[in-house]
Write an enzyme that holds these catalytic residues in place. Structure first.
Site, PDB file in Angstrom:
ATOM      1  N   HIS A 181       0.729  -1.306  -0.287  1.00 20.80           N
ATOM      2  CA  HIS A 181      -0.107  -0.334   0.051  1.00 20.80           C
ATOM      3  C   HIS A 181       1.241   1.283   0.029  1.00 20.80           C
ATOM      4  CE1 HIS A 181      -3.059  -3.263   1.580  1.00 20.80           C
ATOM      5  NE2 HIS A 181      -4.386  -2.489   0.768  1.00 20.80           N
ATOM      6  N   HIS A 182       2.316   1.705  -0.417  1.00 22.00           N
ATOM      7  CA  HIS A 182       2.707   2.531  -0.351  1.00 22.00           C
ATOM      8  C   HIS A 182       2.320   3.460  -1.358  1.00 22.00           C
ATOM      9  CE1 HIS A 182       4.798   0.602  -3.873  1.00 22.00           C
ATOM     10  NE2 HIS A 182       5.151   1.765  -3.828  1.00 22.00           N
ATOM     11  N   ARG A 183       1.407   3.053  -2.493  1.00 29.82           N
ATOM     12  CA  ARG A 183       1.285   3.720  -3.548  1.00 29.82           C
ATOM     13  C   ARG A 183      -0.150   3.158  -3.261  1.00 29.82           C
ATOM     14  NH1 ARG A 183       5.004   6.635  -3.553  1.00 29.82           N
ATOM     15  NH2 ARG A 183       7.110   7.184  -5.177  1.00 29.82           N
ATOM     16  N   LYS A 217      -3.423  -2.052  -7.779  1.00 34.89           N
ATOM     17  CA  LYS A 217      -2.965  -2.483  -9.107  1.00 34.89           C
ATOM     18  C   LYS A 217      -2.699  -4.134  -9.590  1.00 34.89           C
ATOM     19  CE  LYS A 217      -4.671  -0.577 -12.807  1.00 34.89           C
ATOM     20  NZ  LYS A 217      -4.990  -1.833 -13.101  1.00 34.89           N
ATOM     21  N   LYS A 255      -3.381  -8.813  -7.350  1.00 35.93           N
ATOM     22  CA  LYS A 255      -3.922  -9.645  -7.700  1.00 35.93           C
ATOM     23  C   LYS A 255      -4.898 -10.151  -6.894  1.00 35.93           C
ATOM     24  CE  LYS A 255      -2.215 -10.956 -11.691  1.00 35.93           C
ATOM     25  NZ  LYS A 255      -1.237 -10.031 -12.425  1.00 35.93           N
TER      26      LYS A 255
HETATM   27  P1  NAD Z   1      -4.411 -15.427 -22.092  1.00 37.15           P
HETATM   28  O1  NAD Z   1      -5.742 -15.700 -21.662  1.00 37.15           O
HETATM   29  O2  NAD Z   1      -5.043 -14.390 -23.040  1.00 37.15           O
HETATM   30  O3  NAD Z   1      -3.705 -16.259 -23.023  1.00 37.15           O
HETATM   31  C1  NAD Z   1      -2.882 -17.562 -22.205  1.00 37.15           C
HETATM   32  C2  NAD Z   1      -2.851 -18.681 -23.566  1.00 37.15           C
HETATM   33  O4  NAD Z   1      -1.854 -19.323 -23.104  1.00 37.15           O
HETATM   34  C3  NAD Z   1      -4.304 -18.993 -24.027  1.00 37.15           C
HETATM   35  O5  NAD Z   1      -4.520 -18.645 -24.875  1.00 37.15           O
HETATM   36  C4  NAD Z   1      -3.657 -20.710 -23.521  1.00 37.15           C
HETATM   37  O6  NAD Z   1      -4.579 -21.393 -24.088  1.00 37.15           O
HETATM   38  C5  NAD Z   1      -2.385 -20.813 -23.387  1.00 37.15           C
HETATM   39  N1  NAD Z   1      -1.989 -22.475 -22.228  1.00 37.15           N
HETATM   40  C6  NAD Z   1      -1.913 -22.517 -21.214  1.00 37.15           C
HETATM   41  N2  NAD Z   1      -1.226 -23.233 -20.961  1.00 37.15           N
HETATM   42  C7  NAD Z   1      -0.288 -23.667 -22.224  1.00 37.15           C
HETATM   43  C8  NAD Z   1       0.642 -24.337 -21.871  1.00 37.15           C
HETATM   44  N3  NAD Z   1       1.017 -25.057 -20.939  1.00 37.15           N
HETATM   45  N4  NAD Z   1       1.463 -24.319 -23.363  1.00 37.15           N
HETATM   46  C9  NAD Z   1       1.154 -23.269 -23.641  1.00 37.15           C
HETATM   47  N5  NAD Z   1      -0.054 -22.551 -23.661  1.00 37.15           N
HETATM   48  C10 NAD Z   1      -0.233 -22.419 -23.209  1.00 37.15           C
HETATM   49  O7  NAD Z   1      -3.574 -14.890 -21.061  1.00 37.15           O
HETATM   50  P2  NAD Z   1      -2.700 -13.640 -21.407  1.00 37.15           P
HETATM   51  O8  NAD Z   1      -2.883 -12.349 -20.901  1.00 37.15           O
HETATM   52  O9  NAD Z   1      -2.114 -13.403 -22.713  1.00 37.15           O
HETATM   53  O10 NAD Z   1      -1.773 -13.873 -20.048  1.00 37.15           O
HETATM   54  C11 NAD Z   1      -0.506 -14.843 -20.443  1.00 37.15           C
HETATM   55  C12 NAD Z   1       0.436 -14.627 -19.265  1.00 37.15           C
HETATM   56  O11 NAD Z   1       1.440 -12.687 -19.452  1.00 37.15           O
HETATM   57  C13 NAD Z   1      -0.007 -14.193 -18.457  1.00 37.15           C
HETATM   58  O12 NAD Z   1       1.478 -15.739 -17.259  1.00 37.15           O
HETATM   59  C14 NAD Z   1       0.384 -12.638 -17.865  1.00 37.15           C
HETATM   60  O13 NAD Z   1      -0.092 -12.899 -15.728  1.00 37.15           O
HETATM   61  C15 NAD Z   1       1.191 -12.865 -18.001  1.00 37.15           C
HETATM   62  N6  NAD Z   1       0.147 -10.844 -18.397  1.00 37.15           N
HETATM   63  C16 NAD Z   1      -0.150 -10.887 -19.086  1.00 37.15           C
HETATM   64  C17 NAD Z   1      -1.072  -9.302 -19.223  1.00 37.15           C
HETATM   65  C18 NAD Z   1      -1.802  -9.194 -19.592  1.00 37.15           C
HETATM   66  O14 NAD Z   1      -2.658  -7.578 -20.126  1.00 37.15           O
HETATM   67  N7  NAD Z   1      -2.995  -9.805 -20.360  1.00 37.15           N
HETATM   68  C19 NAD Z   1       0.129  -8.674 -18.236  1.00 37.15           C
HETATM   69  C20 NAD Z   1       1.227  -9.311 -17.498  1.00 37.15           C
HETATM   70  C21 NAD Z   1       1.800 -10.175 -17.828  1.00 37.15           C
END
Ligand code: NAD
Length: 479
Positions: free
Chosen positions: A70-72, A76, A112
Site C-alpha cells: 500500500h505504499h502507493r 493495481k 492480484k
Molecule cells: P490469455 O488467457 O489471453 O492467454 C494465455 C494462452 O496460453 C492461452 O491461449 C492458453 O491456451 C495458453 N496456454 C495455456 N497453457 C499453456 C501451455 N502449457 N503451453 C502453451 N500455451 C498454453 O492470457 P494472457 O493475458 O496472454 O497472459 C499470459 C501471461 O502473461 C500470464 O502469465 C499473465 O500473467 C501474463 N501477463 C498478462 C498481462 C495482460 O495484460 N494480459 C500483463 C502482464 C503479464
C-alpha cells in the site's frame, strides 16, 4: 511439465520463487532488514468462497484478491481465471505487480486476484454471473474502487469480464462519477483506451528493442544487429503471445518459427503467418492442423527448447525449470508471462550466458497502459482531444511556410505524415515506449554501477526495491 531435477524435486511455489529473487537483490540494497521484509511480504489477502447457481446446481467457487503493498494507492493488478489459481500464486503475482509498477514509475501498489475455474467449462452467461458475484464480494470487503484497488485482465480474462466488473461496481455506487476507473482493460466503448489490448505485447517488443540497442546486454549472448531476421519461438498464443508475435513479425522483421499452445505446437522454419494462425486459432480453438505449419509438436512447452535466437514464454509460470533449462538453446529468454523461469532454471540459463529479460520489467506494458486508462477515466477526457486540431493547424502552417521559403513541395506521402495530428493511440504508444525505455535505462544503470549485480532480473529487483523503500522512508510508517 517435468519438475524433478538431479537434486530431487524443485520448489515450484511461485511465492517462494519470487521471495528468492527478492532476497538475491535485497543483498545489494542499503535498507534496514525490517523494512526490506515489509517490502517483500504481502500486506493482506482476502480469500472467499461464494456460490453461483450453474444449471440446477449450487457450485461453490474459491477466489482470492491479494494486496501486496500500500505504499502507493490505488493498488493495481489483474484477475486470473484458471484451475491452477491458489493463494501462493496470487500473492506472488501481487508482489510482482508492486515491483513492476515501481520500475515503470506507475504510481500504484501491487495486487492480484483470481478465481479457481476453467473458463472453457462455463457458458458466457455463467461466466458473467460468476464475475459479478466475485465483484460483489470485492465491493463488500472494500477490495475494489477507483482509489482503492483497480483490477485488470490477466490469464483467462479480458475486456468482456472487465465490462461486467465495471457495471457491477457502478450498480453498487449509483452516481459515482469515477466509477469506470474501478477497473482497466475495459472495451473502448466502456471507458477503455486504444492500445490497451496490445499493450503487454507491445511493451515486450519495446523492451526487446531496448536490449538490441544495448551492446553491453547482447555481448554475452553472441547476438548482433537488430531484431530483423531473428528467429523466435512463442509459448502461449493468447492476448500477450499473439500481440508479441504479430508486432515482432510485422514491425521488426522477426521470423516467428514456432508457436506453442496448451495442446501442442506448430512450426515453420521460414516463419509462420501470424494473422492466418490467429484466424485459425480463433475459429478452431486449437492451433493444431494449421495448414501453414511444416511440423507439429505434441507438447506446447517444447517450443522453448528449439534452436532459435529468442524464446518468449507467454503462457504461465514455471515453464522453464531445473528439469528442462539445459535444453534451452535460445540466447534470449523474453519473459512475457509472469514467473516462467524457476530458481534452478535461472542458474542454468545464466551459466550459459543467456540473457533473461525479467517479467517485472518486460511485461509491465499492460499495467503502464492501464495507468493511462485509469488517469483518462478520472479526468473524463480522452487524450489529445483538446490539442489534436490545434496541433494539426500549427503543423500545416509550418509545412506551408517551409515549402514557400524553400520553393519546393514535399511529396504527398511526406506531407501527409507531417500534417497528421497525433490520435489517442499514438499518444498511448508513445507513453508506453517512453516508460519501457526509461525502465530499461534505469535497470541498465544499476548493472553498470554495481559490479556485484550481474544479471538483469537482480538489477530490476534492486531498481524496484530502492523505489518502494524510498517511499516508505519518506512517508514514514504509521503510527
Ligand atoms: P490469455 O488467457 O489471453 O492467454 C494465455 C494462452 O496460453 C492461452 O491461449 C492458453 O491456451 C495458453 N496456454 C495455456 N497453457 C499453456 C501451455 N502449457 N503451453 C502453451 N500455451 C498454453 O492470457 P494472457 O493475458 O496472454 O497472459 C499470459 C501471461 O502473461 C500470464 O502469465 C499473465 O500473467 C501474463 N501477463 C498478462 C498481462 C495482460 O495484460 N494480459 C500483463 C502482464 C503479464
Amino acid at each position: 511439465m517435468a519438475t524433478r531435477t538431479k537434486k530431487g524435486p524443485e520448489d515450484l511455489n511461485l511465492n517462494n520463487i519470487v521471495s528468492r529473487q527478492f532476497e538475491k537483490a535485497a543483498a545489494h540494497v542499503n535498507l534496514p532488514p525490517g523494512l526490506l521484509q515489509q517490502i517483500r511480504v504481502c500486506n493482506n489477502v482476502y480469500y472467499m468462497q461464494f456460490p453461483v447457481k450453474i444449471d440446477d446446481k449450487y457450485v461453490i467457487f474459491e477466489a482470492w484478491r491479494a494486496e501486496h503493498s500500500h505504499h502507493r494507492k490505488p493498488l493495481k493488478g489483474g484477475i486470473r481465471y484458471s484451475l491452477m489459481v491458489d493463494q501462493h500464486e496470487i500473492m506472488a503475482l501481487a508482489a510482482l505487480m508492486t515491483y513492476k509498477c515501481a520500475i515503470g514509475n506507475v504510481p500504484f501498489g501491487g495486487s492480484k486476484g483470481g478465481v479457481k475455474l476453467h473458463p472453457r467449462d462455463y457458458t458466457q452467461e455463467q461466466l458473467e454471473r460468476i464475475t459479478r458475484r466475485y465483484t460483489a464480494e470485492l465491493i463488500a470487503k472494500n477490495f475494489i474502487g477507483p482509489g482503492i484497488n483497480v483490477p485488470a485482465p490477466d490469464y483467462g480474462t479480458g475486456e468482456r469480464e472487465m465490462a461486467w466488473i465495471a457495471d457491477t461496481y457502478d450498480a453498487f455506487h449509483p452516481g459515482g462519477i469515477d466509477n469506470m476507473a474501478c477497473v482497466t482493460g475495459k472495451p473502448l466503448s466502456q471507458g477503455g483506451i486504444p492500445g490497451r489490448r496490445e499493450a503487454t505485447g507491445r511493451g515486450v517488443v519495446f523492451g526487446l528493442r531496448e536490449a538490441f540497442r544495448d551492446p553491453g546486454a547482447l555481448e554475452r549472448t553472441g547476438l548482433k544487429g537488430t531484431l530483423e531476421g531473428k528467429t523466435v519461438a512463442v509459448q502461449g498464443f493468447g492476448n500477450v503471445g499473439y500481440h508479441v508475435a504479430k508486432i515482432l513479425h510485422e514491425e521488426d522483421g522477426c521470423k516467428i518459427v514456432a508457436v506453442g499452445e496448451y495442446d501442442g505446437a506448430v512450426i515453420n522454419p521460414k516463419g509462420l503467418d501470424i494473422a492466418k494462425l490467429a484466424a485459425w486459432f480463433q475459429a478452431k480453438k486449437t492451433i493444431k492442423g494449421f495448414p501453414g505449419a511444416t511440423k507439429t509438436l505434441a507438447n506446447g512447452v517444447d517450443v522453448l527448447a528449439l534452436d532459435v535466437d529468442i524464446i518468449i514464454p507467454a503462457a504461465l509460470e514455471n515453464q522453464i525449470t531445473g528439469a528442462n533449462a539445459d535444453r534451452v538453446k535460445a540466447r534470449i529468454v523474453a519473459e512475457a508471462a509472469n514467473g516462467p523461469t524457476t530458481t534452478d532454471a535461472e542458474k542454468i540459463l545464466l551459466k550459459k550466458d543467456i540473457l533473461i529479460l525479467a517479467d517485472i520489467y518486460l511485461n509491465s506494458g499492460g499495467v503502464t497502459v492501464s495507468y493511462f486508462e485509469w488517469a483518462k477515466n478520472i479526468s473524463h477526457m480522452r487524450y489529445g482531444l483538446l490539442q489534436k486540431r490545434a496541433d494539426a493547424f500549427q503543423r500545416a502552417q509550418i509545412v506551408s511556410a517551409t515549402e514557400d521559403l524553400m520553393h519546393v513541395r514535399f511529396p504527398a506521402s511526406v506531407r501527409e505524415g507531417l500534417l497528421k495530428g497525433l490520435d489517442e493511440e499514438d499518444l498511448v504508444r508513445s507513453g508506453l515506449e517512453e516508460t519501457m525505455a526509461t525502465g530499461y535505462q534505469e535497470i541498465s544503470a544499476i548493472l553498470k554501477k554495481n559490479k556485484k549485480v550481474n544479471d538483469f532480473r537482480t538489477a530490476a529487483f534492486v531498481c524496484a526495491i530502492e523505489k518502494v523503500g524510498l517511499a516508505y522512508l519518506e512517508l514514514g510508517v504509521f503510527p
